[in-house]
Design a protein around this motif. Structure first.
Motif, PDB file in Angstrom:
ATOM      1  N   ASP A 160     -85.910   7.673 100.079  1.00 21.69           N
ATOM      2  CA  ASP A 160     -86.533   6.650  99.246  1.00 21.69           C
ATOM      3  C   ASP A 160     -85.680   5.402  99.341  1.00 21.69           C
ATOM      4  N   ARG A 161     -86.207   4.383 100.044  1.00 17.37           N
ATOM      5  CA  ARG A 161     -85.489   3.124 100.288  1.00 17.37           C
ATOM      6  C   ARG A 161     -84.097   3.369 100.862  1.00 17.37           C
ATOM      7  N   GLY A 162     -84.016   4.259 101.812  1.00 17.56           N
ATOM      8  CA  GLY A 162     -82.761   4.522 102.504  1.00 17.56           C
ATOM      9  C   GLY A 162     -81.869   5.552 101.845  1.00 17.56           C
ATOM     10  N   GLN A 163     -82.182   5.980 100.636  1.00 19.68           N
ATOM     11  CA  GLN A 163     -81.367   6.976  99.949  1.00 19.68           C
ATOM     12  C   GLN A 163     -81.959   8.359 100.189  1.00 19.68           C
ATOM     13  N   HIS A 164     -81.120   9.288 100.637  1.00 16.67           N
ATOM     14  CA  HIS A 164     -81.558  10.652 100.908  1.00 16.67           C
ATOM     15  C   HIS A 164     -81.884  11.328  99.587  1.00 16.67           C
ATOM     16  N   MET A 165     -83.152  11.709  99.395  1.00 15.73           N
ATOM     17  CA  MET A 165     -83.595  12.271  98.122  1.00 15.73           C
ATOM     18  C   MET A 165     -83.825  13.781  98.167  1.00 15.73           C
ATOM     19  N   TYR A 166     -84.506  14.258  99.211  1.00 14.07           N
ATOM     20  CA  TYR A 166     -84.894  15.666  99.262  1.00 14.07           C
ATOM     21  C   TYR A 166     -84.722  16.225 100.669  1.00 14.07           C
ATOM     22  N   GLN A 167     -84.463  17.508 100.714  1.00 11.60           N
ATOM     23  CA  GLN A 167     -84.569  18.274 101.955  1.00 11.60           C
ATOM     24  C   GLN A 167     -85.647  19.310 101.666  1.00 11.60           C
ATOM     25  N   CYS A 168     -86.614  19.414 102.572  1.00 12.31           N
ATOM     26  CA  CYS A 168     -87.734  20.287 102.247  1.00 12.31           C
ATOM     27  C   CYS A 168     -88.257  21.030 103.470  1.00 12.31           C
ATOM     28  N   LEU A 169     -88.935  22.097 103.177  1.00 10.44           N
ATOM     29  CA  LEU A 169     -89.622  22.905 104.167  1.00 10.44           C
ATOM     30  C   LEU A 169     -91.101  22.631 103.981  1.00 10.44           C
ATOM     31  N   ILE A 170     -91.779  22.175 105.057  1.00 10.98           N
ATOM     32  CA  ILE A 170     -93.174  21.759 104.930  1.00 10.98           C
ATOM     33  C   ILE A 170     -94.054  22.449 105.958  1.00 10.98           C
ATOM     34  N   VAL A 171     -95.349  22.362 105.713  1.00 13.46           N
ATOM     35  CA  VAL A 171     -96.358  22.816 106.657  1.00 13.46           C
ATOM     36  C   VAL A 171     -97.531  21.840 106.562  1.00 13.46           C
ATOM     37  N   ALA A 172     -98.125  21.515 107.705  1.00 12.63           N
ATOM     38  CA  ALA A 172     -99.296  20.629 107.720  1.00 12.63           C
ATOM     39  C   ALA A 172    -100.485  21.392 107.155  1.00 12.63           C
ATOM     40  N   SER A 173    -101.162  20.796 106.173  1.00  6.32           N
ATOM     41  CA  SER A 173    -102.276  21.508 105.548  1.00  6.32           C
ATOM     42  C   SER A 173    -103.633  21.015 106.022  1.00  6.32           C
ATOM     43  N   GLY A 174    -103.700  19.830 106.617  1.00  9.43           N
ATOM     44  CA  GLY A 174    -104.978  19.365 107.134  1.00  9.43           C
ATOM     45  C   GLY A 174    -105.074  17.855 107.169  1.00  9.43           C
ATOM     46  N   GLU A 175    -106.142  17.386 107.798  1.00  7.55           N
ATOM     47  CA  GLU A 175    -106.381  15.953 107.916  1.00  7.55           C
ATOM     48  C   GLU A 175    -107.619  15.593 107.111  1.00  7.55           C
ATOM     49  N   GLU A 176    -107.518  14.480 106.378  1.00  9.08           N
ATOM     50  CA  GLU A 176    -108.618  14.065 105.532  1.00  9.08           C
ATOM     51  C   GLU A 176    -108.631  12.539 105.422  1.00  9.08           C
ATOM     52  N   ASN A 177    -109.732  11.903 105.764  1.00 10.63           N
ATOM     53  CA  ASN A 177    -109.907  10.453 105.655  1.00 10.63           C
ATOM     54  C   ASN A 177    -108.807   9.671 106.366  1.00 10.63           C
ATOM     55  N   GLY A 178    -108.411  10.096 107.545  1.00 10.45           N
ATOM     56  CA  GLY A 178    -107.397   9.380 108.303  1.00 10.45           C
ATOM     57  C   GLY A 178    -105.983   9.602 107.820  1.00 10.45           C
ATOM     58  N   ARG A 179    -105.794  10.594 106.962  1.00  9.12           N
ATOM     59  CA  ARG A 179    -104.467  10.923 106.434  1.00  9.12           C
ATOM     60  C   ARG A 179    -104.156  12.382 106.734  1.00  9.12           C
ATOM     61  N   MET A 180    -102.942  12.629 107.192  1.00  8.45           N
ATOM     62  CA  MET A 180    -102.489  13.992 107.447  1.00  8.45           C
ATOM     63  C   MET A 180    -101.737  14.468 106.205  1.00  8.45           C
ATOM     64  N   CYS A 181    -102.172  15.588 105.639  1.00  7.78           N
ATOM     65  CA  CYS A 181    -101.571  16.140 104.422  1.00  7.78           C
ATOM     66  C   CYS A 181    -100.560  17.225 104.772  1.00  7.78           C
ATOM     67  N   TYR A 182     -99.448  17.217 104.064  1.00  8.88           N
ATOM     68  CA  TYR A 182     -98.400  18.220 104.229  1.00  8.88           C
ATOM     69  C   TYR A 182     -98.076  18.801 102.865  1.00  8.88           C
ATOM     70  N   GLU A 183     -97.848  20.106 102.826  1.00 12.52           N
ATOM     71  CA  GLU A 183     -97.503  20.782 101.575  1.00 12.52           C
ATOM     72  C   GLU A 183     -96.074  21.282 101.639  1.00 12.52           C
ATOM     73  N   PHE A 184     -95.412  21.282 100.480  1.00 12.35           N
ATOM     74  CA  PHE A 184     -94.043  21.776 100.384  1.00 12.35           C
ATOM     75  C   PHE A 184     -94.052  23.287 100.222  1.00 12.35           C
TER      76      PHE A 184
END
Length: 117
Positions: free
Chosen positions: A64-88
């Motif tokens: 967030d604005r150059g500050q490391h906020m989170y480390q996460c494990l994600i998976v792509a959940s799908g594409e909708e209206n030109g946006r790719m959604c990812y879930e934690f």
């Protein structure tokens, strides 16, 4: 009065919205040495622009604005209206210091002087 807009006007409006979301987005995701701007972020995941976003999977870092906020494990959940959604699958906040592996000692003496070492 007609409420019909031509396809060119609708495409121009959508391009302007997309450009504005990219400009105003302050969060970034870093995966495999590449960074991507996050369009929207919520408790369960985030969205990227589908045109530039790969199907990310695994560990990524969120900034967030150059500050490391989170480390996460994600998976792509799908594409909708030109946006790719990812879930934690896991979202871990970054701490400034390592966690303590011991309980701090309490010195409850208030009126008595501390013993000299």
């Amino acid at each position: 009065m007609s409420t019909f807009l031509s396809e060119e006007v609708l495409a121009g409006l959508e391009a302007a919205r997309k450009r504005d979301r990219k400009r105003n987005g302050r969060m970034l995701v870093e995966a495999d040495g590449k960074t991507y701007r996050i369009l929207s972020f919520w408790d369960g995941g985030f969205e990227l622009d589908a045109e530039t976003a790969p199907h990310l999977r695994g560990f990524v870092d969120l900034y967030d604005r150059g500050q490391h906020m989170y480390q996460c494990l994600i998976v792509a959940s799908g594409e909708e209206n030109g946006r790719m959604c990812y879930e934690f699958k896991r979202l871990t906040a970054i701490q400034e210091r390592p966690p303590r592996d011991f309980a701090p000692e309490r010195d409850d003496r208030i009126a008595l002087p501390r013993p000299s070492a």
